[in-house]
Enzyme design. Structure first.
Site, PDB file in Angstrom:
ATOM      1  N   GLY A  14       0.813  -1.214   0.001  1.00  0.00           N
ATOM      2  CA  GLY A  14      -0.040   0.064  -0.095  1.00  0.00           C
ATOM      3  C   GLY A  14       0.788   1.207  -0.180  1.00  0.00           C
ATOM      4  NE  ARG A  75      -1.256  -5.225  -1.197  1.00  0.00           N
ATOM      5  CZ  ARG A  75      -1.883  -3.839  -0.949  1.00  0.00           C
ATOM      6  NH1 ARG A  75      -2.827  -3.458  -1.817  1.00  0.00           N
ATOM      7  NH2 ARG A  75      -1.732  -3.277   0.203  1.00  0.00           N
ATOM      8  CG  ASP A 106       3.138  -7.011   8.926  1.00  0.00           C
ATOM      9  OD1 ASP A 106       3.797  -6.853   9.719  1.00  0.00           O
ATOM     10  OD2 ASP A 106       2.992  -8.337   8.568  1.00  0.00           O
ATOM     11  CB  THR A 129       1.916   1.066   6.525  1.00  0.00           C
ATOM     12  OG1 THR A 129       0.857   0.979   6.768  1.00  0.00           O
ATOM     13  CG2 THR A 129       2.933   0.699   7.752  1.00  0.00           C
ATOM     14  CG  ASP A 131      -2.748   0.466   7.883  1.00  0.00           C
ATOM     15  OD1 ASP A 131      -3.595   1.370   7.666  1.00  0.00           O
ATOM     16  OD2 ASP A 131      -2.371  -0.709   7.278  1.00  0.00           O
ATOM     17  NE  ARG A 175      -2.990  -4.099   6.654  1.00  0.00           N
ATOM     18  CZ  ARG A 175      -2.071  -4.382   5.937  1.00  0.00           C
ATOM     19  NH1 ARG A 175      -2.202  -5.208   4.824  1.00  0.00           N
ATOM     20  NH2 ARG A 175      -0.855  -4.207   6.229  1.00  0.00           N
TER      21      ARG A 175
HETATM   22  P1  ADP Z   1       1.990  -4.012   2.671  1.00  0.00           P
HETATM   23  O1  ADP Z   1       3.380  -4.085   2.565  1.00  0.00           O
HETATM   24  O2  ADP Z   1       1.394  -2.795   2.463  1.00  0.00           O
HETATM   25  O3  ADP Z   1       1.652  -4.859   4.032  1.00  0.00           O
HETATM   26  P2  ADP Z   1       1.050  -6.459   1.034  1.00  0.00           P
HETATM   27  O4  ADP Z   1       0.940  -7.258   2.223  1.00  0.00           O
HETATM   28  O5  ADP Z   1       0.264  -6.589   0.042  1.00  0.00           O
HETATM   29  O6  ADP Z   1       1.473  -4.924   1.487  1.00  0.00           O
HETATM   30  O7  ADP Z   1       2.572  -6.985   0.623  1.00  0.00           O
HETATM   31  C1  ADP Z   1       3.243  -6.334  -0.396  1.00  0.00           C
HETATM   32  C2  ADP Z   1       3.956  -7.703  -1.337  1.00  0.00           C
HETATM   33  O8  ADP Z   1       5.081  -8.096  -0.534  1.00  0.00           O
HETATM   34  C3  ADP Z   1       3.208  -8.700  -1.748  1.00  0.00           C
HETATM   35  O9  ADP Z   1       2.388  -8.494  -2.922  1.00  0.00           O
HETATM   36  C4  ADP Z   1       4.190  -9.820  -2.061  1.00  0.00           C
HETATM   37  O10 ADP Z   1       4.785  -9.552  -3.379  1.00  0.00           O
HETATM   38  C5  ADP Z   1       5.206  -9.393  -0.969  1.00  0.00           C
HETATM   39  N1  ADP Z   1       4.963 -10.462   0.279  1.00  0.00           N
HETATM   40  C6  ADP Z   1       4.126 -10.362   1.092  1.00  0.00           C
HETATM   41  N2  ADP Z   1       4.412 -11.444   1.990  1.00  0.00           N
HETATM   42  C7  ADP Z   1       5.297 -12.188   1.379  1.00  0.00           C
HETATM   43  C8  ADP Z   1       5.851 -13.460   1.926  1.00  0.00           C
HETATM   44  N3  ADP Z   1       5.450 -14.014   3.069  1.00  0.00           N
HETATM   45  N4  ADP Z   1       6.690 -13.907   0.987  1.00  0.00           N
HETATM   46  C9  ADP Z   1       7.307 -13.382  -0.317  1.00  0.00           C
HETATM   47  N5  ADP Z   1       6.812 -12.308  -0.469  1.00  0.00           N
HETATM   48  C10 ADP Z   1       5.628 -11.453   0.312  1.00  0.00           C
END
Ligand code: ADP
Length: 326
Positions: A14, A75, A106, A129, A131, A175
Site C-alpha cells: 500500500g 502487489r 508488514d 504504511t 496504519d 486493518r
Molecule cells: P504491505 O507491505 O502494504 O503490507 P502487502 O501485504 O500487500 O503490502 O505485501 C506486498 C507484497 O509483498 C506482496 O504483494 C508480495 O509480493 C510481497 N510479500 C508479502 N508477504 C510475503 C511473503 N510471506 N513472502 C514473499 N513475499 C511476500
C-alpha cells in the site's frame, strides 16, 4: 560479505504519503556515500519483470512534497513463490545490485525477510504504511499525514452533524490495528472510537449511545476501524437502525482519501531520517533489519521483531478519549 557498490530501492504494498521523501533520502544519502543507486519500479513486480533504472541526484528532485510514490507500487503474486524470487534475484545480479532498501508495510517486509534468507542479500526495510502497525517503531511513514487527513475530514463532518443533530459513523483504515481510529478520534474530538481491540471487552456502540448521544449531545461522531470484527461503519449503522431506531444515523467511509495528499512535516522528516539511517545501516554491515524510531532516535529492528506482531493499543489513549467525550 562482498563490498556493496550498488543499492536498489523499491516501494511495495500500500502506498503512503512520505514514500517519495524516503526514496529521495535513500538515493541522495547513498550517492553522498559513494554508492550507485538503482530504482526498481512497482515493488517486487519490477524486480521480477526487470523494470529497473539508474537513479541520480536529480532523479529525486521536486518529489518530496508529493504523496504516492514515483517508483509506483504494486502487489506481486510471483514474488510469493520461490521461482518468482529466483527471477528477482537473477535481475538483481544482472543490474549488479548488491543490496536492497525496501520501503513498505508488514507484507513487504515479510517478503524482504524471506528473500534475504533465501539468497543471502543484505536488505534494510523502511516502514512505510499509514496504519502504523509495525512493531519496534513508534511511527511509520505516512501515519501522521493520514491522521491529519482524518482530522480535516471529521472537522467538516462535525459541522453538518451538529446542524442536523445526527449520529455520524465514520470508517477509517487501519486493518488490524486501530491507531488511526483512536488517535483520529482524539484529534477530532469525536465521541468514540469503535475498534477491534475492544470488541470483546465492551459493547462500544451501546456505551456511545448511553454516555454521549442520549444524555446531552445534539450530535455525535464515532470513528470505526475498518475490520470484520467491528463490522465497519455499515455494520455499526445497521445495528443503530435496529437497536436504536430513534437516532438519525449517517455513514461516511473515508477510504482512499486517507492515503493521498502532501506529506506532513513530521512524515517528511521521519522519511528523510529513515532513508539516511538505512544507508548507514548497510555501511555498518547490518542486514535483515527495519529502521525504526524510538523516542526520537533511529534504531535497527530485526525483521523478526518488526513483522507479524500486534502492536498493542495504549490504554491511556482510550482513557483520554473516554474522559473527554462526556
Ligand atoms: P504491505 O507491505 O502494504 O503490507 P502487502 O501485504 O500487500 O503490502 O505485501 C506486498 C507484497 O509483498 C506482496 O504483494 C508480495 O509480493 C510481497 N510479500 C508479502 N508477504 C510475503 C511473503 N510471506 N513472502 C514473499 N513475499 C511476500
Amino acid at each position: 560479505m562482498a563490498a556493496i557498490k550498488t543499492i536498489g530501492v523499491l516501494t511495495s504494498g500500500g502506498d503512503a504519503p512520505g514514500m517519495n521523501a524516503a526514496i529521495r533520502a535513500v538515493t541522495r544519502s547513498a550517492i553522498f556515500n559513494g554508492f550507485k543507486v538503482k530504482g526498481i519500479y512497482r515493488g517486487y513486480k519490477g524486480l521480477v519483470d526487470d523494470e529497473i533504472v539508474d537513479l541520480q541526484t536529480q532523479s529525486v528532485s521536486g518529489i518530496m512534497h508529493h504523496g504516492g510514490t514515483i517508483l509506483k507500487t504494486a502487489r506481486c503474486k510471483e514474488f510469493m513463490t520461490v521461482e518468482g524470487r529466483k527471477q528477482a534475484y537473477e535481475n538483481m545480479k544482472k543490474h549488479d545490485i548488491d543490496a536492497l532498501v525496501v520501503i513498505g508495510g508488514d507484507g513487504s517486509l515479510s517478503g524482504a525477510q524471506q528473500f534475504a534468507k533465501e539468497f543471502d542479500i543484505p536488505i534494510v526495510g523502511i516502514p512505510g504504511t499509514i496504519d502504523n502497525d509495525l512493531s519496534g517503531t513508534d511511527h511509520t511513514i505516512g501515519y501522521d499525514t493520514a491522521l491529519n487527513t482524518i482530522m480535516w475530514c471529521v472537522d467538516r463532518i462535525r459541522d453538518t452533524a451538529s446542524s442536523h443533530e445526527r449520529l455520524f459513523i465514520i470508517e477509517v483504515m487501519g486493518r488490524e490495528s486501530s491507531f488511526l481510529a483512536l488517535n483520529g478520534a482524539i484529534a477530532s474530538g469525536a465521541e468514540a472510537a469503535i475498534i477491534p481491540e475492544m470488541a470483546s471487552k465492551v459493547d462500544q456502540l451501546s456505551e456511545l449511545i448511553q454516555s454521549g448521544f442520549r444524555k446531552s449531545k445534539n450530535s455525535s461522531i464515532a470513528l470505526v476501524a475498518e475490520s470484520p470484527v467491528t463490522g465497519g461503519a455499515m455494520g455499526v449503522a445497521e445495528r443503530v437502525k435496529k437497536e436504536f431506531p430513534q437516532y438519525n444515523v449517517r455513514v461516511t467511509i473515508l477510504g482512499h482519501l486517507q492515503r493521498g495528499g502532501s506529506p506532513t512535516a513530521q512524515d517528511r522528516i521521519l522519511a528523510s531520517r529513515m532513508g539516511a539511517a538505512a544507508i548507514d545501516a548497510l555501511m555498518e554491515g547490518q542486514r535483515n533489519i527495519m529502521i525504526g524510531d524510538d523516542d526520537e532516535k533511529m534504531i535497527y529492528v530485526p525483521f523478526s521483531k518488526a513483522i507479524r506482531h500486534t502492536k498493542t493499543i495504549d490504554t491511556e489513549l482510550l482513557d483520554v478519549l473516554h474522559r473527554l467525550s462526556i
